[in-house]
Design an enzyme around this catalytic site. Structure first.
Site, PDB file in Angstrom:
ATOM      1  N   THR A 122     -30.819 -10.036  17.453  1.00  0.00           N
ATOM      2  CA  THR A 122     -31.368  -9.391  16.263  1.00  0.00           C
ATOM      3  C   THR A 122     -32.852  -9.103  16.389  1.00  0.00           C
ATOM      4  O   THR A 122     -33.579  -9.833  17.085  1.00  0.00           O
ATOM      5  CB  THR A 122     -31.136 -10.301  15.034  1.00  0.00           C
ATOM      6  N   TYR A 146     -32.994 -18.271  11.060  1.00  0.00           N
ATOM      7  CA  TYR A 146     -31.990 -17.306  11.528  1.00  0.00           C
ATOM      8  C   TYR A 146     -32.437 -16.676  12.849  1.00  0.00           C
ATOM      9  O   TYR A 146     -31.701 -16.709  13.851  1.00  0.00           O
ATOM     10  CB  TYR A 146     -31.771 -16.214  10.459  1.00  0.00           C
TER      11      TYR A 146
END
Ligand code: UD1
Length: 335
Positions: A122, A146
């Site tokens: 990501t 995250y």
């Protein structure tokens, strides 16, 4: 019968991006095994051409058995938790579901002789980058658990690929949106927080308004700018990655996945209004913690290496496909 040398395991194949990868693989003739615990995914989202193994990515014994039974030669790993604010409140969930479970999956892959691994990474691994567009060489300094949980998995893969006969491709996604152009899948998670989904929910009467988180960013109209990429183009990048990993087993890769241009929150809302014909109530709200002004991918590397040619690089197309899916979900839930 298939001309493919092995089957591909898709973890999270009942979820949003994973289900689109399954469609692309099956359309290309790959035998597909979906591994999903159906916590956030849906059984109905698994393409009937794929075999569903219900279970956890962190269950090394189960994964090992599935690799052997189904002749898995490559894994595409999408399963994981993806909500940034939740990761701040509950970091151990993210280090568990994303980092520890990836470690178990990679261990099962190595033990089972799986040669190729494709990982959903990501743009959140870059944190708040100090350059735009963001290249693969931009320092990775995640600002939330995250992003860190995904970066840790990238690091594991690099080390494992150096020590074992496995190569990998980590794809760093920017803002994934849209839905299968044929209407076979889309973003179905309830309570989603991402902008195009939220705006389409407003356009279809599922919520009353859209909050605009911050109007004082250093962007042309003051709202946050993101590089929205169509999920089908992203799925296509995974197939190219698989071909590249097979063609040169000695090479591993890390690439950004975005289009190299950004749209502001206001531009996205305008597009949703154009597509739906509905005026969306907009409410100005304070900035959301941890949101960078603009996040735009430099994508020259993947274009050059894989010959990736996006087919849906158009905001109106992305929004129209997402809206069609949102309407389909509405009919589904009503029926
Ligand atoms: C998204 C992903 C994240 C990924 C990152 C990479 C989700 C939920 N998050 O984060 O996993 O790592 O891309 O780029 O998919 N906004 C509003 N109102 C809303 C929702 C959003 O104004 O109701 C704004 C945000 O402040 C931001 C932009 O819209 O400027 C996009 O936000 P969002 O869709 O939540 O994605 P990211 O936070 O960029």
């Amino acid at each position: 019968m298939t001309d493919k040398p092995f089957a591909v395991m898709v973890t999270g194949g009942a979820g949003y991006i994973g289900s689109h990868a399954v469609l692309a693989l099956a359309d290309a003739g790959w035998p597909v095994v979906v591994l999903d615990n159906l916590v956030t995914g849906f059984r109905w989202a698994v393409d009937p051409r794929a075999t569903l193994v219900e279970g956890d990515v962190g269950d090394e014994a189960l994964v090992g058995r599935a690799i052997g039974e189904h002749g898995i030669g490559a894994i595409m790993h999408f399963a994981g938790s993806v909500v940034v604010p939740e990761s701040v409140k509950n970091p151990l969930k993210y280090y568990g579901n994303n980092t520890a479970n990836s470690r178990a999956l990679i261990a099962a892959a190595v033990a089972g002789g799986v040669r190729h691994f494709i990982f959903s990474s990501t743009a959140a691994t870059y944190g708040v980058p100090d350059e735009s567009p963001v290249t693969e060489a931009t320092p990775q300094v995640p600002i939330n658990p995250y992003g860190m949980s995904k970066l840790m998995t990238e690091i594991m893969l690099k080390d494992v690929a150096a020590a074992h006969p496995l190569n990998y491709c980590a794809l760093r996604y920017f803002n994934v949106a849209g839905a299968d152009p044929q209407g076979r899948s889309g973003q179905s998670t309830a309570g989603a927080t991402h902008l195009i989904k939220v705006a389409n929910e407003a356009a279809t009467g599922k919520r009353g308004h859209v909050a605009i988180f911050g109007t004082d960013y250093a962007t042309p109209d003051g709202t946050g700018v993101r590089d929205y990429i169509h999920v089908t183009d992203l799925a296509a990048a995974h197939l190219l990655a698989l071909d590249a990993l097979i063609a040169d087993p000695a090479a591993s890769h890390v690439y950004n996945c975005g289009y190299g241009r950004g749209f502001s929150v206001l531009e996205v809302l305008d597009a949703v209004e154009r597509a739906s014909g509905v005026t969306i109530e907009r409410r100005m709200e304070p900035r959301r913690a941890g949101d960078p002004d603009a996040l735009i991918a430099a994508n020259d590397a993947i274009v050059r290496a894989f010959g990736w040619r996006p087919a849906h690089d158009d905001l109106d197309t992305i929004v129209a496909h997402a809206l069609a899916w949102e309407r389909h979900l509405g009919r589904r839930n009503a029926g």
